[in-house]
Design a protein around this motif. Structure first.
Motif, PDB file in Angstrom:
ATOM      1  N   PRO A  67       0.801  -1.221   0.000  1.00 35.71           N
ATOM      2  CA  PRO A  67       0.000   0.000   0.000  1.00 35.71           C
ATOM      3  C   PRO A  67       0.842   1.283   0.000  1.00 35.71           C
ATOM      4  O   PRO A  67       0.366   2.337  -0.411  1.00 35.71           O
ATOM      5  N   HIS A  68       2.086   1.186   0.404  1.00 33.85           N
ATOM      6  CA  HIS A  68       3.001   2.333   0.394  1.00 33.85           C
ATOM      7  C   HIS A  68       3.504   2.673  -1.009  1.00 33.85           C
ATOM      8  O   HIS A  68       4.003   3.770  -1.234  1.00 33.85           O
ATOM      9  N   LEU A  69       3.405   1.745  -1.951  1.00 30.91           N
ATOM     10  CA  LEU A  69       3.942   1.940  -3.296  1.00 30.91           C
ATOM     11  C   LEU A  69       2.977   2.773  -4.127  1.00 30.91           C
ATOM     12  O   LEU A  69       1.818   2.394  -4.305  1.00 30.91           O
ATOM     13  N   ALA A  70       3.441   3.896  -4.641  1.00 29.92           N
ATOM     14  CA  ALA A  70       2.616   4.737  -5.505  1.00 29.92           C
ATOM     15  C   ALA A  70       2.542   4.118  -6.898  1.00 29.92           C
ATOM     16  O   ALA A  70       3.579   3.821  -7.502  1.00 29.92           O
ATOM     17  N   ALA A  80       4.792  -0.493 -12.710  1.00 30.69           N
ATOM     18  CA  ALA A  80       4.752  -1.087 -11.379  1.00 30.69           C
ATOM     19  C   ALA A  80       4.801  -2.598 -11.548  1.00 30.69           C
ATOM     20  O   ALA A  80       4.252  -3.132 -12.512  1.00 30.69           O
ATOM     21  N   TRP A  81       5.467  -3.284 -10.634  1.00 29.18           N
ATOM     22  CA  TRP A  81       5.529  -4.747 -10.723  1.00 29.18           C
ATOM     23  C   TRP A  81       5.255  -5.365  -9.355  1.00 29.18           C
ATOM     24  O   TRP A  81       5.532  -4.772  -8.316  1.00 29.18           O
ATOM     25  N   GLY A  99       7.640  -3.172  -6.767  1.00 27.04           N
ATOM     26  CA  GLY A  99       8.441  -1.990  -7.023  1.00 27.04           C
ATOM     27  C   GLY A  99       8.028  -1.316  -8.305  1.00 27.04           C
ATOM     28  O   GLY A  99       7.000  -1.657  -8.904  1.00 27.04           O
ATOM     29  N   THR A 100       8.833  -0.370  -8.723  1.00 26.56           N
ATOM     30  CA  THR A 100       8.601   0.312  -9.984  1.00 26.56           C
ATOM     31  C   THR A 100       9.886   0.270 -10.806  1.00 26.56           C
ATOM     32  O   THR A 100      10.982   0.141 -10.258  1.00 26.56           O
ATOM     33  N   ILE A 101       9.714   0.371 -12.103  1.00 29.68           N
ATOM     34  CA  ILE A 101      10.859   0.436 -13.007  1.00 29.68           C
ATOM     35  C   ILE A 101      10.606   1.546 -14.022  1.00 29.68           C
ATOM     36  O   ILE A 101       9.470   1.798 -14.409  1.00 29.68           O
ATOM     37  N   ALA A 102      11.691   2.201 -14.426  1.00 24.06           N
ATOM     38  CA  ALA A 102      11.578   3.253 -15.427  1.00 24.06           C
ATOM     39  C   ALA A 102      12.630   3.073 -16.517  1.00 24.06           C
ATOM     40  O   ALA A 102      12.305   2.830 -17.664  1.00 24.06           O
ATOM     41  N   ASN A 103      13.886   3.157 -16.147  1.00 23.09           N
ATOM     42  CA  ASN A 103      14.954   3.150 -17.143  1.00 23.09           C
ATOM     43  C   ASN A 103      15.583   1.788 -17.388  1.00 23.09           C
ATOM     44  O   ASN A 103      16.189   1.583 -18.426  1.00 23.09           O
ATOM     45  N   ALA A 104      15.482   0.897 -16.446  1.00 25.61           N
ATOM     46  CA  ALA A 104      16.083  -0.433 -16.582  1.00 25.61           C
ATOM     47  C   ALA A 104      14.974  -1.482 -16.518  1.00 25.61           C
ATOM     48  O   ALA A 104      13.986  -1.302 -15.807  1.00 25.61           O
ATOM     49  N   PRO A 105      15.125  -2.579 -17.240  1.00 31.77           N
ATOM     50  CA  PRO A 105      14.068  -3.599 -17.237  1.00 31.77           C
ATOM     51  C   PRO A 105      14.059  -4.442 -15.961  1.00 31.77           C
ATOM     52  O   PRO A 105      15.034  -4.477 -15.214  1.00 31.77           O
ATOM     53  N   LEU A 106      12.966  -5.098 -15.742  1.00 25.92           N
ATOM     54  CA  LEU A 106      12.854  -6.179 -14.774  1.00 25.92           C
ATOM     55  C   LEU A 106      13.091  -7.438 -15.588  1.00 25.92           C
ATOM     56  O   LEU A 106      12.426  -7.650 -16.608  1.00 25.92           O
ATOM     57  N   THR A 107      14.046  -8.258 -15.195  1.00 29.93           N
ATOM     58  CA  THR A 107      14.348  -9.480 -15.935  1.00 29.93           C
ATOM     59  C   THR A 107      13.940 -10.688 -15.115  1.00 29.93           C
ATOM     60  O   THR A 107      14.227 -10.763 -13.919  1.00 29.93           O
ATOM     61  N   VAL A 108      13.265 -11.616 -15.773  1.00 27.41           N
ATOM     62  CA  VAL A 108      12.844 -12.869 -15.156  1.00 27.41           C
ATOM     63  C   VAL A 108      13.653 -13.987 -15.801  1.00 27.41           C
ATOM     64  O   VAL A 108      13.552 -14.208 -17.007  1.00 27.41           O
TER      65      VAL A 108
END
Length: 148
Positions: A67-70, A80-81, A99-108
């Motif tokens: 709930p703290h994550l905007a 948002a992920w 979390g959130t991501i903007a400039n770098a990807p989230l990699t699975v």
């Protein structure tokens, strides 16, 4: 929009969110890489959503888990992920779950026999991934524009 790209050239773009997990929504095993953090996970999947997706699946996950994550607004170039139902075990953790991501990807990094990635709840339109593959989730270069 959110873009999923695999190392073998598959790609999928979605307006609201992309879900990565087992086709049956059972537990998936994978390692998440985001910014300088890494975590081995077991969960029912990962959701990466846009600002327009912040009113559906992502909102539900945010209210329960973070709930703290905007959440991003509809015009923000931020994603948002969330990890769905993270399960800590002797070999997996549950400390890296949103979390959130903007400039770098989230990699699975896939550590299950078969995982799928599908967008906007359309499970039949999907990428199929197997053990050892990496899937990068990032902001798509193109955006949806509403014309009046």
């Amino acid at each position: 929009m959110v873009l999923a790209t695999s190392a073998d050239g598959q790609s999928l773009t979605a307006l609201n969110e992309i879900c990565v997990g087992q086709p049956t929504h059972q537990s998936s095993r994978y390692t998440l890489h985001v910014a300088d953090r890494t975590a081995r996970q077991s969960s029912s999947g990962v959701i990466v959503g846009t600002g327009s997706g912040s009113t559906g699946w992502c909102l539900s996950l945010q209210q329960l888990q973070a709930p703290h994550l905007a959440l991003p607004a509809s015009t923000d170039r931020i994603l948002a992920w969330f990890v769905r139902e993270p399960w800590p075990s002797p070999s997996t953790g549950a400390s890296l779950t949103s979390g959130t991501i903007a400039n770098a990807p989230l990699t699975v990094h896939i550590e299950s026999d078969t995982l799928v990635a599908f967008g906007d709840g359309i499970e039949d339109d999907r990428l199929t991934l197997s053990w050892g593959q990496d899937l990068a989730l990032s902001i798509a270069d193109h955006t949806l524009v509403t014309v009046r």
